[in-house]
Design a protein around this motif. Structure first.
Motif, PDB file in Angstrom:
ATOM      1  N   ASN A  88       0.530  -1.355  -0.193  1.00  0.00           N
ATOM      2  CA  ASN A  88      -0.273  -0.160   0.128  1.00  0.00           C
ATOM      3  C   ASN A  88       0.815   1.391  -0.268  1.00  0.00           C
ATOM      4  O   ASN A  88       0.858   2.673  -0.932  1.00  0.00           O
ATOM      5  CB  ASN A  88      -1.295  -0.213   1.328  1.00  0.00           C
ATOM      6  CG  ASN A  88      -1.768  -0.849   0.687  1.00  0.00           C
ATOM      7  OD1 ASN A  88      -2.399  -1.970  -0.389  1.00  0.00           O
ATOM      8  ND2 ASN A  88      -2.401  -1.561   2.403  1.00  0.00           N
ATOM      9  N   ASN A  91       2.460   1.311  -3.547  1.00  0.00           N
ATOM     10  CA  ASN A  91       1.252   1.928  -4.515  1.00  0.00           C
ATOM     11  C   ASN A  91       0.510   3.427  -4.292  1.00  0.00           C
ATOM     12  O   ASN A  91       0.796   4.440  -4.732  1.00  0.00           O
ATOM     13  CB  ASN A  91      -0.221   1.494  -3.893  1.00  0.00           C
ATOM     14  CG  ASN A  91      -0.997   1.103  -4.829  1.00  0.00           C
ATOM     15  OD1 ASN A  91      -0.107   1.554  -5.877  1.00  0.00           O
ATOM     16  ND2 ASN A  91      -1.762  -0.009  -5.116  1.00  0.00           N
ATOM     17  N   GLU A  92       1.125   3.715  -3.083  1.00  0.00           N
ATOM     18  CA  GLU A  92       0.297   5.440  -2.664  1.00  0.00           C
ATOM     19  C   GLU A  92       1.573   6.413  -3.383  1.00  0.00           C
ATOM     20  O   GLU A  92       1.055   7.731  -3.264  1.00  0.00           O
ATOM     21  CB  GLU A  92       0.110   5.447  -0.983  1.00  0.00           C
ATOM     22  CG  GLU A  92      -0.825   5.394  -0.866  1.00  0.00           C
ATOM     23  CD  GLU A  92      -1.264   4.965   1.166  1.00  0.00           C
ATOM     24  OE1 GLU A  92       0.110   5.673   1.756  1.00  0.00           O
ATOM     25  OE2 GLU A  92      -1.782   4.606   1.784  1.00  0.00           O
ATOM     26  N   GLY A  94       2.750   5.729  -6.329  1.00  0.00           N
ATOM     27  CA  GLY A  94       2.634   5.708  -7.682  1.00  0.00           C
ATOM     28  C   GLY A  94       3.748   4.604  -7.919  1.00  0.00           C
ATOM     29  O   GLY A  94       3.937   4.802  -9.337  1.00  0.00           O
ATOM     30  N   ALA A  97       2.685  -0.690 -10.731  1.00  0.00           N
ATOM     31  CA  ALA A  97       1.862  -0.203 -11.857  1.00  0.00           C
ATOM     32  C   ALA A  97       0.401  -0.274 -11.611  1.00  0.00           C
ATOM     33  O   ALA A  97       0.236  -1.311 -10.130  1.00  0.00           O
ATOM     34  CB  ALA A  97       1.964  -1.582 -12.462  1.00  0.00           C
ATOM     35  N   GLU A  98      -0.498  -0.007 -11.886  1.00  0.00           N
ATOM     36  CA  GLU A  98      -2.277   0.213 -11.857  1.00  0.00           C
ATOM     37  C   GLU A  98      -3.260  -0.944 -11.848  1.00  0.00           C
ATOM     38  O   GLU A  98      -2.609  -1.593 -12.928  1.00  0.00           O
ATOM     39  CB  GLU A  98      -2.976   1.589 -13.248  1.00  0.00           C
ATOM     40  CG  GLU A  98      -4.226   1.698 -12.534  1.00  0.00           C
ATOM     41  CD  GLU A  98      -4.608   2.901 -13.442  1.00  0.00           C
ATOM     42  OE1 GLU A  98      -5.793   3.207 -13.359  1.00  0.00           O
ATOM     43  OE2 GLU A  98      -3.493   3.537 -13.638  1.00  0.00           O
ATOM     44  N   ASN A  99      -3.434  -1.462 -11.266  1.00  0.00           N
ATOM     45  CA  ASN A  99      -4.265  -2.296 -11.203  1.00  0.00           C
ATOM     46  C   ASN A  99      -4.142  -3.920 -11.210  1.00  0.00           C
ATOM     47  O   ASN A  99      -4.283  -4.732 -11.734  1.00  0.00           O
ATOM     48  CB  ASN A  99      -5.717  -2.473 -12.213  1.00  0.00           C
ATOM     49  CG  ASN A  99      -6.687  -0.835 -13.019  1.00  0.00           C
ATOM     50  OD1 ASN A  99      -7.036  -1.165 -10.725  1.00  0.00           O
ATOM     51  ND2 ASN A  99      -6.572  -1.051 -13.504  1.00  0.00           N
ATOM     52  N   SER A 100      -2.491  -3.808 -11.011  1.00  0.00           N
ATOM     53  CA  SER A 100      -1.754  -4.869 -10.975  1.00  0.00           C
ATOM     54  C   SER A 100      -2.209  -5.404 -10.136  1.00  0.00           C
ATOM     55  O   SER A 100      -1.352  -6.802  -9.218  1.00  0.00           O
ATOM     56  CB  SER A 100      -0.568  -4.927 -11.777  1.00  0.00           C
ATOM     57  OG  SER A 100       0.420  -4.440 -10.480  1.00  0.00           O
ATOM     58  N   GLY A 217       2.289  -7.735  -6.965  1.00  0.00           N
ATOM     59  CA  GLY A 217       2.513  -6.612  -8.040  1.00  0.00           C
ATOM     60  C   GLY A 217       3.304  -6.115  -8.180  1.00  0.00           C
ATOM     61  O   GLY A 217       4.709  -6.673  -8.314  1.00  0.00           O
ATOM     62  N   LYS A 220       5.985   0.041 -11.517  1.00  0.00           N
ATOM     63  CA  LYS A 220       4.879   0.360 -12.389  1.00  0.00           C
ATOM     64  C   LYS A 220       6.671   0.847 -13.729  1.00  0.00           C
ATOM     65  O   LYS A 220       6.239   1.160 -15.198  1.00  0.00           O
ATOM     66  CB  LYS A 220       4.656   2.300 -11.986  1.00  0.00           C
ATOM     67  CG  LYS A 220       4.515   2.840 -13.330  1.00  0.00           C
ATOM     68  CD  LYS A 220       3.246   4.247 -12.194  1.00  0.00           C
ATOM     69  CE  LYS A 220       2.772   4.898 -13.391  1.00  0.00           C
ATOM     70  NZ  LYS A 220       2.251   5.920 -12.637  1.00  0.00           N
TER      71      LYS A 220
END
Length: 252
Positions: A88, A91-92, A94, A97-100, A217, A220
């Motif tokens: 998390n 992810n926060e 950035g 990768a989105e939706n991974s 995950g 990105k």
């Protein structure tokens, strides 16, 4: 004759192009220390058999350390954490990768002692009566964060922390108890089952600690996105599920 030769050459070129091998790539997996055995012994070799053009290199450590390395720009393509907290956080920022992200596995927290249990430990409360206990460092090790949460909810953390040796990852905690240099420790069920020199006393009481979820995950910044996706998809397959269950994980 010239036309025949030219036609033959063109046909050969088309054949060579059509049969060209997939691009060879190497991806880096950063995974929690508790995943090392199932990854190295089974899953990575299985994936390689099906995807001969993709090599998986892996590094294993506490999820907190791996998180920091990724934040500092480590060349990682896939991250698999022993807790959602680290995923998390990335992810926060950035960095995932989105939706991974897939909350793939669930583990269980257990109390372990050296084989033979000479100190007669029967409950988490008995950790206050021994000289040395081993837990992961709550600052960076998910197993330690869960252990602190559990012992705090049981009203034991203040006393236990005074005699705690803090491991840099869950494997270190396991090894201390197996060697007898700690009288008791808290690790994941999957780690306990991998070492014949420890005994499981009991599991964490339901409702006293958060669920131990392992998310996976894709980073990105990965330049090998398709290969990374292929590996993450493999980890969700039925055959991978069978391997995870063999090592004591529950598929979430």
């Amino acid at each position: 004759m010239k036309k025949i030769i030219i036609f033959a050459l063109v046909t050969m070129l088309i054949g060579v192009t059509g049969c060209s091998k997939p691009k060879e790539e190497t991806i880096m997996l950063a995974a929690a220390a508790s995943l090392k055995n199932c990854m190295e012994n089974d899953l990575i070799p299985m994936f390689r058999q099906k995807n001969s053009n993709i090599t998986i290199n892996a590094t294993y450590d506490s999820s907190g350390k791996l998180q920091t390395q990724i934040e500092e720009g480590a060349d990682v393509d896939v991250f698999m954490s022993a807790a959602e907290k680290q995923m998390n956080a990335l992810n926060e920022k950035g960095l995932i990768a989105e939706n991974s992200v897939v909350p793939l596995l669930e583990n269980e927290l257990v109390l372990i002692v050296p084989k033979g249990n000479e100190k007669g430990i029967k409950d988490f409360s008995d950790m206050t009566n021994v000289e040395v206990v081993a837990v992961g460092d709550p600052e960076s090790v998910p197993a330690g964060q869960y252990a602190k949460e559990l012992l705090g909810n049981l009203g034991l953390w203040d006393n236990v922390s005074k005699k705690a040796s803090l491991g840099t990852n869950v494997t270190e905690v396991l090894n201390w108890v197996a060697a007898g240099s700690a009288d008791a420790g808290i690790v994941y069920a999957t780690d306990a089952s991998s070492n014949d020199n420890v005994e499981v006393v009991l599991s964490a009481p339901e409702g006293k600690v958060s669920k131990v979820i392992y998310p996976v995950g894709i980073i990105k910044a990965s330049t090998k996105m398709e290969s990374a996706k292929a590996f993450v998809e493999f980890l969700q397959s039925d055959e991978a599920k069978t391997v995870f269950e063999k090592y004591g994980f529950k598929v979430n």
